[in-house]
Design a protein around this motif. Structure first.
Motif, PDB file in Angstrom:
ATOM      1  N   THR A  90     -43.615  74.247 114.721  1.00  0.00           N
ATOM      2  CA  THR A  90     -42.789  73.362 115.531  1.00  0.00           C
ATOM      3  C   THR A  90     -41.713  74.146 116.272  1.00  0.00           C
ATOM      4  O   THR A  90     -41.438  73.883 117.449  1.00  0.00           O
ATOM      5  CB  THR A  90     -42.138  72.290 114.638  1.00  0.00           C
ATOM      6  OG1 THR A  90     -43.154  71.579 113.932  1.00  0.00           O
ATOM      7  CG2 THR A  90     -41.345  71.305 115.488  1.00  0.00           C
ATOM      8  N   ILE A  91     -41.101  75.105 115.587  1.00  0.00           N
ATOM      9  CA  ILE A  91     -40.091  75.952 116.237  1.00  0.00           C
ATOM     10  C   ILE A  91     -40.725  76.724 117.389  1.00  0.00           C
ATOM     11  O   ILE A  91     -40.148  76.835 118.476  1.00  0.00           O
ATOM     12  CB  ILE A  91     -39.463  76.913 115.211  1.00  0.00           C
ATOM     13  CG1 ILE A  91     -38.618  76.131 114.201  1.00  0.00           C
ATOM     14  CG2 ILE A  91     -38.607  77.963 115.903  1.00  0.00           C
ATOM     15  CD1 ILE A  91     -38.159  76.941 113.023  1.00  0.00           C
ATOM     16  N   TYR A  92     -41.928  77.251 117.133  1.00  0.00           N
ATOM     17  CA  TYR A  92     -42.642  77.956 118.207  1.00  0.00           C
ATOM     18  C   TYR A  92     -42.896  77.024 119.388  1.00  0.00           C
ATOM     19  O   TYR A  92     -42.688  77.400 120.556  1.00  0.00           O
ATOM     20  CB  TYR A  92     -43.968  78.498 117.676  1.00  0.00           C
ATOM     21  CG  TYR A  92     -44.920  78.914 118.771  1.00  0.00           C
ATOM     22  CD1 TYR A  92     -44.735  80.110 119.472  1.00  0.00           C
ATOM     23  CD2 TYR A  92     -46.005  78.113 119.119  1.00  0.00           C
ATOM     24  CE1 TYR A  92     -45.595  80.483 120.489  1.00  0.00           C
ATOM     25  CE2 TYR A  92     -46.867  78.479 120.132  1.00  0.00           C
ATOM     26  CZ  TYR A  92     -46.662  79.666 120.818  1.00  0.00           C
ATOM     27  OH  TYR A  92     -47.520  80.019 121.827  1.00  0.00           O
ATOM     28  N   ALA A  93     -43.342  75.796 119.089  1.00  0.00           N
ATOM     29  CA  ALA A  93     -43.655  74.841 120.157  1.00  0.00           C
ATOM     30  C   ALA A  93     -42.402  74.453 120.939  1.00  0.00           C
ATOM     31  O   ALA A  93     -42.445  74.327 122.170  1.00  0.00           O
ATOM     32  CB  ALA A  93     -44.315  73.596 119.564  1.00  0.00           C
ATOM     33  N   ILE A  94     -41.283  74.268 120.240  1.00  0.00           N
ATOM     34  CA  ILE A  94     -40.034  73.879 120.907  1.00  0.00           C
ATOM     35  C   ILE A  94     -39.560  74.985 121.847  1.00  0.00           C
ATOM     36  O   ILE A  94     -39.197  74.734 123.007  1.00  0.00           O
ATOM     37  CB  ILE A  94     -38.948  73.542 119.868  1.00  0.00           C
ATOM     38  CG1 ILE A  94     -39.302  72.234 119.154  1.00  0.00           C
ATOM     39  CG2 ILE A  94     -37.582  73.427 120.528  1.00  0.00           C
ATOM     40  CD1 ILE A  94     -38.409  71.925 117.984  1.00  0.00           C
ATOM     41  N   ILE A  95     -39.563  76.220 121.361  1.00  0.00           N
ATOM     42  CA  ILE A  95     -39.122  77.344 122.205  1.00  0.00           C
ATOM     43  C   ILE A  95     -40.058  77.520 123.394  1.00  0.00           C
ATOM     44  O   ILE A  95     -39.615  77.674 124.537  1.00  0.00           O
ATOM     45  CB  ILE A  95     -39.044  78.634 121.371  1.00  0.00           C
ATOM     46  CG1 ILE A  95     -37.958  78.504 120.291  1.00  0.00           C
ATOM     47  CG2 ILE A  95     -38.744  79.835 122.265  1.00  0.00           C
ATOM     48  CD1 ILE A  95     -37.901  79.671 119.329  1.00  0.00           C
ATOM     49  N   ALA A  96     -41.379  77.483 123.120  1.00  0.00           N
ATOM     50  CA  ALA A  96     -42.353  77.677 124.196  1.00  0.00           C
ATOM     51  C   ALA A  96     -42.265  76.565 125.233  1.00  0.00           C
ATOM     52  O   ALA A  96     -42.278  76.824 126.444  1.00  0.00           O
ATOM     53  CB  ALA A  96     -43.764  77.744 123.612  1.00  0.00           C
ATOM     54  N   LEU A  97     -42.156  75.311 124.764  1.00  0.00           N
ATOM     55  CA  LEU A  97     -42.097  74.194 125.701  1.00  0.00           C
ATOM     56  C   LEU A  97     -40.789  74.184 126.472  1.00  0.00           C
ATOM     57  O   LEU A  97     -40.759  73.808 127.657  1.00  0.00           O
ATOM     58  CB  LEU A  97     -42.264  72.870 124.940  1.00  0.00           C
ATOM     59  CG  LEU A  97     -42.429  71.621 125.817  1.00  0.00           C
ATOM     60  CD1 LEU A  97     -43.605  71.759 126.771  1.00  0.00           C
ATOM     61  CD2 LEU A  97     -42.617  70.373 124.940  1.00  0.00           C
ATOM     62  N   SER A  98     -39.687  74.605 125.845  1.00  0.00           N
ATOM     63  CA  SER A  98     -38.411  74.691 126.559  1.00  0.00           C
ATOM     64  C   SER A  98     -38.510  75.669 127.718  1.00  0.00           C
ATOM     65  O   SER A  98     -38.055  75.390 128.832  1.00  0.00           O
ATOM     66  CB  SER A  98     -37.299  75.127 125.593  1.00  0.00           C
ATOM     67  OG  SER A  98     -37.114  74.187 124.568  1.00  0.00           O
ATOM     68  N   VAL A  99     -39.138  76.824 127.460  1.00  0.00           N
ATOM     69  CA  VAL A  99     -39.311  77.825 128.526  1.00  0.00           C
ATOM     70  C   VAL A  99     -40.245  77.294 129.612  1.00  0.00           C
ATOM     71  O   VAL A  99     -39.970  77.418 130.821  1.00  0.00           O
ATOM     72  CB  VAL A  99     -39.864  79.138 127.937  1.00  0.00           C
ATOM     73  CG1 VAL A  99     -40.177  80.129 129.052  1.00  0.00           C
ATOM     74  CG2 VAL A  99     -38.855  79.743 126.961  1.00  0.00           C
ATOM     75  N   MET A 100     -41.360  76.689 129.190  1.00  0.00           N
ATOM     76  CA  MET A 100     -42.335  76.175 130.157  1.00  0.00           C
ATOM     77  C   MET A 100     -41.733  75.084 131.043  1.00  0.00           C
ATOM     78  O   MET A 100     -41.944  75.064 132.258  1.00  0.00           O
ATOM     79  CB  MET A 100     -43.562  75.623 129.424  1.00  0.00           C
ATOM     80  CG  MET A 100     -44.408  76.672 128.745  1.00  0.00           C
ATOM     81  SD  MET A 100     -45.815  75.921 127.876  1.00  0.00           S
ATOM     82  CE  MET A 100     -46.459  77.344 126.997  1.00  0.00           C
ATOM     83  N   LEU A 101     -40.988  74.158 130.431  1.00  0.00           N
ATOM     84  CA  LEU A 101     -40.375  73.079 131.210  1.00  0.00           C
ATOM     85  C   LEU A 101     -39.333  73.620 132.181  1.00  0.00           C
ATOM     86  O   LEU A 101     -39.217  73.130 133.315  1.00  0.00           O
ATOM     87  CB  LEU A 101     -39.723  72.057 130.267  1.00  0.00           C
ATOM     88  CG  LEU A 101     -40.669  71.153 129.474  1.00  0.00           C
ATOM     89  CD1 LEU A 101     -39.888  70.293 128.487  1.00  0.00           C
ATOM     90  CD2 LEU A 101     -41.487  70.264 130.410  1.00  0.00           C
TER      91      LEU A 101
END
Length: 329
Positions: A90-101
């Motif tokens: 989840t932490i990976y997804a949050i960081i990755a999605l924050s950058v992508m967005l």
């Protein structure tokens, strides 16, 4: 392949599909929902409301900042409940999605602060496409033991202890978030009441479409079937299914009414996606086998879904006392 290698392969596979799901979510959100000021549920919806409210003069707070801060708070609260393995992804997804967005929002924003609308004035068509993409992406992430954070964490907590679909949990949370956008559009953006209600209706549509896609994709992967196989080569078929497909096989005694002969019937429960493999195996052993396939509402137990119901302590005590009396007698 050793057990350790299988575990590494499984984890790597999860991260690859989680990343693909996040990319799909970013495309659906930034290209089809954000430019049209469509409010959705979840933390992205909250971030969007803040962005719309502060973007009256083209200098709104980027959704990536709000998204990251809110998720950090939720992750801290959920640490003890979900465990490290779930939260690492989840932490990976949050960081990755924050950058992508953040990157995607810059790509769809013009120099004057306006946003590129790919479908022109087709607001509702953009809503349908965007929510189909985001709903599918959420299902992909969940199916590979991950989460995009935010209200997904709340849904994952409820789903862990109760037999309630993820879409149902998210509906209640999303209703509150979408409803809170009404005063924002009226006060911060100067919309009329009719225009504000128009945005609310659009938000409710996003909730329905996105959660429908989420449940549809999730349930299609979990759907199970039951096979009844009538064959003279039942012993060979049972051995092959047990070894090659790693499935339990139940033998049923049967009596043919017309032939008057005794025979064995194989009863097997499997995932629907395994149907083609099952039919190929059956046909390779006995092309003349008679096979019945039927859908089942749910299969619970080892190898399938977990029974997420709580047994009352009083009932447990009665059952234990009853068993002790039976053993003593």
């Amino acid at each position: 392949m050793t057990l350790e290698r299988e575990k590494i392969y499984s984890e790597a596979k999860d991260y690859v599909f989680i990343t693909l799901g996040l990319l799909l979510y970013t495309v659906g959100w930034s290209s089809f929902l954000l430019p049209y000021e469509i409010v959705t549920g979840g933390v992205t919806g909250i971030s969007a409301i803040i962005f719309y409210a502060t973007n009256a003069h083209g200098h709104g707070i980027p959704i990536t900042y709000t998204y990251f801060v809110i998720n950090a708070i939720l992750l801290f609260l959920a640490l003890k409940i979900l465990g490290w393995r779930f939260l690492v992804k989840t932490i990976y997804a949050i960081i990755a999605l924050s950058v992508m967005l953040g990157v995607a929002q810059d790509l769809v924003t013009n120099e004057d602060g306006t946003m590129i609308k790919l479908l022109g004035d087709q607001d509702f068509m953009s809503l349908i496409i965007g929510c189909c993409l985001t709903g599918t992406s959420l299902a992909i992430v969940f199916l590979h033991n991950g989460s995009t954070g935010g209200t997904d964490i709340v849904a994952a907590i409820v789903n862990k202890y109760h037999n309630m679909s993820l879409g149902t949990v998210l509906i209640f949370v999303d209703l509150f978030i979408i409803g809170s956008s009404f005063p924002m559009f009226i006060l911060a953006r100067g919309f009329t009441i009719t225009e504000g209600l128009y945005k609310i209706v659009f938000g409710l549509c996003t909730m329905v479409v996105e959660n429908f896609m989420l449940d549809y994709v999730m349930n299609s992967r979990r759907e199970s079937v039951q096979f009844l196989i009538f064959s003279k080569k039942w012993q060979e078929m049972a051995d092959t299914i047990a070894t090659k497909m790693n499935h339990g096989v139940t033998l049923l005694d049967a009596h043919g009414w017309y032939s008057g002969q005794e025979m064995k019937v194989l009863c097997i429960l499997a995932r629907k996606r395994e149907s083609v493999t099952m039919f190929r195996l059956i046909k390779s052993i006995d092309p003349n086998a008679f096979v019945s396939q039927s859908s089942v509402i749910g299969v619970y137990g080892e190898g399938f879904d977990e029974m997420k119901v709580k047994v009352k302590q009083e009932e447990e005590k009665k059952e234990n006392n009853q068993s002790q009396k039976e053993t003593s007698t």
